[in-house]
Design an enzyme around this catalytic site. Structure first.
Site, PDB file in Angstrom:
ATOM      1  N   ASN A 140       0.870  -1.174   0.000  1.00 35.07           N
ATOM      2  CA  ASN A 140       0.000   0.000   0.000  1.00 35.07           C
ATOM      3  C   ASN A 140       0.905   1.221   0.000  1.00 35.07           C
ATOM      4  O   ASN A 140       1.499   1.555   1.023  1.00 35.07           O
ATOM      5  CB  ASN A 140      -0.896  -0.023   1.254  1.00 35.07           C
ATOM      6  CG  ASN A 140      -1.704   1.251   1.385  1.00 35.07           C
ATOM      7  OD1 ASN A 140      -1.737   2.089   0.481  1.00 35.07           O
ATOM      8  ND2 ASN A 140      -2.369   1.409   2.524  1.00 35.07           N
ATOM      9  N   LYS A 162       0.149   4.207  -0.253  1.00 38.28           N
ATOM     10  CA  LYS A 162      -0.477   5.402   0.346  1.00 38.28           C
ATOM     11  C   LYS A 162      -0.240   6.600  -0.586  1.00 38.28           C
ATOM     12  O   LYS A 162      -0.211   6.428  -1.798  1.00 38.28           O
ATOM     13  CB  LYS A 162       0.036   5.616   1.770  1.00 38.28           C
ATOM     14  CG  LYS A 162      -0.117   4.334   2.608  1.00 38.28           C
ATOM     15  CD  LYS A 162       0.053   4.531   4.073  1.00 38.28           C
ATOM     16  CE  LYS A 162      -0.124   3.185   4.793  1.00 38.28           C
ATOM     17  NZ  LYS A 162      -0.057   3.288   6.239  1.00 38.28           N
ATOM     18  N   HIS A 211      -9.392   1.154   4.969  1.00 42.40           N
ATOM     19  CA  HIS A 211      -8.115   1.378   5.647  1.00 42.40           C
ATOM     20  C   HIS A 211      -8.330   2.312   6.838  1.00 42.40           C
ATOM     21  O   HIS A 211      -9.141   3.235   6.771  1.00 42.40           O
ATOM     22  CB  HIS A 211      -7.089   1.980   4.676  1.00 42.40           C
ATOM     23  CG  HIS A 211      -5.710   1.962   5.247  1.00 42.40           C
ATOM     24  ND1 HIS A 211      -5.273   2.918   6.133  1.00 42.40           N
ATOM     25  CD2 HIS A 211      -4.686   1.076   5.115  1.00 42.40           C
ATOM     26  CE1 HIS A 211      -4.039   2.624   6.500  1.00 42.40           C
ATOM     27  NE2 HIS A 211      -3.662   1.508   5.892  1.00 42.40           N
ATOM     28  N   GLU A 252      -6.720   4.720   7.904  1.00 44.65           N
ATOM     29  CA  GLU A 252      -6.549   6.154   7.603  1.00 44.65           C
ATOM     30  C   GLU A 252      -7.819   6.726   6.975  1.00 44.65           C
ATOM     31  O   GLU A 252      -8.171   7.883   7.202  1.00 44.65           O
ATOM     32  CB  GLU A 252      -5.316   6.346   6.703  1.00 44.65           C
ATOM     33  CG  GLU A 252      -4.027   6.169   7.509  1.00 44.65           C
ATOM     34  CD  GLU A 252      -2.854   5.567   6.740  1.00 44.65           C
ATOM     35  OE1 GLU A 252      -2.849   5.594   5.496  1.00 44.65           O
ATOM     36  OE2 GLU A 252      -1.933   5.050   7.411  1.00 44.65           O
ATOM     37  N   GLU A 311      -5.058  -4.882  10.599  1.00 49.43           N
ATOM     38  CA  GLU A 311      -4.051  -3.834  10.782  1.00 49.43           C
ATOM     39  C   GLU A 311      -4.324  -3.097  12.088  1.00 49.43           C
ATOM     40  O   GLU A 311      -5.147  -2.175  12.116  1.00 49.43           O
ATOM     41  CB  GLU A 311      -4.109  -2.826   9.627  1.00 49.43           C
ATOM     42  CG  GLU A 311      -3.862  -3.432   8.261  1.00 49.43           C
ATOM     43  CD  GLU A 311      -3.293  -2.424   7.277  1.00 49.43           C
ATOM     44  OE1 GLU A 311      -2.265  -2.745   6.671  1.00 49.43           O
ATOM     45  OE2 GLU A 311      -3.847  -1.318   7.119  1.00 49.43           O
ATOM     46  N   GLY A 370       2.639   2.498  10.653  1.00 53.10           N
ATOM     47  CA  GLY A 370       3.562   3.625  10.467  1.00 53.10           C
ATOM     48  C   GLY A 370       4.291   4.035  11.735  1.00 53.10           C
ATOM     49  O   GLY A 370       4.924   5.083  11.788  1.00 53.10           O
ATOM     50  N   SER A 414       3.668  -1.972  10.219  1.00 57.11           N
ATOM     51  CA  SER A 414       5.122  -2.011  10.393  1.00 57.11           C
ATOM     52  C   SER A 414       5.733  -3.381  10.110  1.00 57.11           C
ATOM     53  O   SER A 414       6.720  -3.780  10.734  1.00 57.11           O
ATOM     54  CB  SER A 414       5.516  -1.523  11.793  1.00 57.11           C
ATOM     55  OG  SER A 414       5.070  -0.190  11.996  1.00 57.11           O
TER      56      SER A 414
HETATM   57  P1  13P Z   1       3.180   0.493   7.603  1.00 51.77           P
HETATM   58  O1  13P Z   1       3.711  -0.798   7.038  1.00 51.77           O
HETATM   59  O2  13P Z   1       3.887   1.700   7.084  1.00 51.77           O
HETATM   60  O3  13P Z   1       3.057   0.443   9.104  1.00 51.77           O
HETATM   61  O4  13P Z   1       1.676   0.639   7.050  1.00 51.77           O
HETATM   62  C1  13P Z   1       0.817  -0.424   7.162  1.00 51.77           C
HETATM   63  C2  13P Z   1      -0.422  -0.115   6.417  1.00 51.77           C
HETATM   64  O5  13P Z   1      -1.172   0.777   6.781  1.00 51.77           O
HETATM   65  C3  13P Z   1      -0.694  -0.874   5.193  1.00 51.77           C
HETATM   66  O6  13P Z   1      -1.973  -0.630   4.718  1.00 51.77           O
END
Ligand code: 13P
Length: 249
Positions: A9, A11, A95, A97, A167, A173, A212
């Site tokens: 992803n 982002k 997601h 976010e 997640e 992140g 992560s």
């Molecule tokens: P990170 O791997 O940067 O923690 O992000 C995970 C994520 O949100 C994947 O959709």
């Protein structure tokens, strides 16, 4: 036997120059990834370019969201039919976010899920608890509620048409990963919940871990019996790290 899926992803990261480098890097090491399917979910504007860069390489393509409506006056949204025109197979749905920064409710996420499935896209259906929720002991209630939004509107059979991504929000992140035991416990809970409704669906559905995941911790996470892959953020932007995760499957 469930296949392992490692999906990136991206982002809101990248540029025309960097996606070239990233995709060429991934392609150059792909033959060493033997036990996992790989996929990338670029920012929507780069989907056509990434599709060209994929060419005939065995790399799946996905979007980071999809509209719950087929077409019309929905400014800023992307229709499933448009994504299909560019050979997307996957769409990330729900997601954290999107849920926390853009107010997407369980109900809206379930509608987006329905549109994806109806259009032949595979939802990468994200669920997970915040730190506060984990600390107050309601992790299972939260993931259960998020899954029920789909089951109650589309039936448990719809879950067989998606890939679940667990997640934990506190691991996204942050560099803080759920331990393999913590992740496995939630994955097993999810599969058990599904098994109580439909054993076949529970056995079939891939449940990815996200938060992560990186080249250093992937092997242990992926060795857990109910972890069927990863949804990777930061580490998916570096070809060598993304490939290393794929190779550790
Ligand atoms: P990170 O791997 O940067 O923690 O992000 C995970 C994520 O949100 C994947 O959709």
């Amino acid at each position: 036997m469930r296949r392992t899926l490692i999906a990136g992803n991206w982002k809101m990261n990248g540029s025309l120059a960097s996606i070239n480098e990233l995709m060429n890097g991934i392609k150059s090491g792909l033959s060493d990834v033997t036990n996992a399917d790989m996929a990338v979910c670029p920012p929507a504007v780069y989907i056509p370019a990434v599709r060209e860069l994929i060419g005939d390489a065995h790399i799946g393509l996905g979007s980071q969201n999809v509209c719950d409506q087929a077409s019309g006056a929905f400014t800023g949204e992307l229709a499933a039919s448009m994504l299909k025109e560019f050979d997307c197979q996957y769409a990330i749905i729900g997601h954290s976010e999107r849920r926390s920064l853009y107010g997407e409710s369980d109900e809206l996420v379930a509608r987006r899920f329905a549109m994806a499935v109806e259009s032949g896209l595979i939802p990468l259906f994200c669920i997970g608890e915040t730190l506060e929720e984990r600390e107050s002991g309601v992790t299972e209630d939260v993931v259960s509620r998020q899954i029920d939004a789909v089951i109650n509107t589309q039936g448990v059979e719809a879950i067989a048409k998606c890939v679940i991504a667990y997640e934990p929000v506190w691991a996204i992140g942050t560099g803080k990963t759920a331990s393999p035991e913590q992740a496995q416990a939630v994955h097993a809970y999810i599969r058990g919940k599904l098994a109580a409704l439909n054993a076949e669906v529970a056995e079939k559905v891939q449940i990815l871990y996200g938060g992560s995941m990186n080249a250093g911790n992937a092997a242990e996470l992926l060795s857990q019996p109910d972890i069927d892959g990863g949804l990777i953020g930061g580490a998916s932007l570096k070809p060598e790290d993304f490939l290393a995760i794929g190779k550790s499957a």
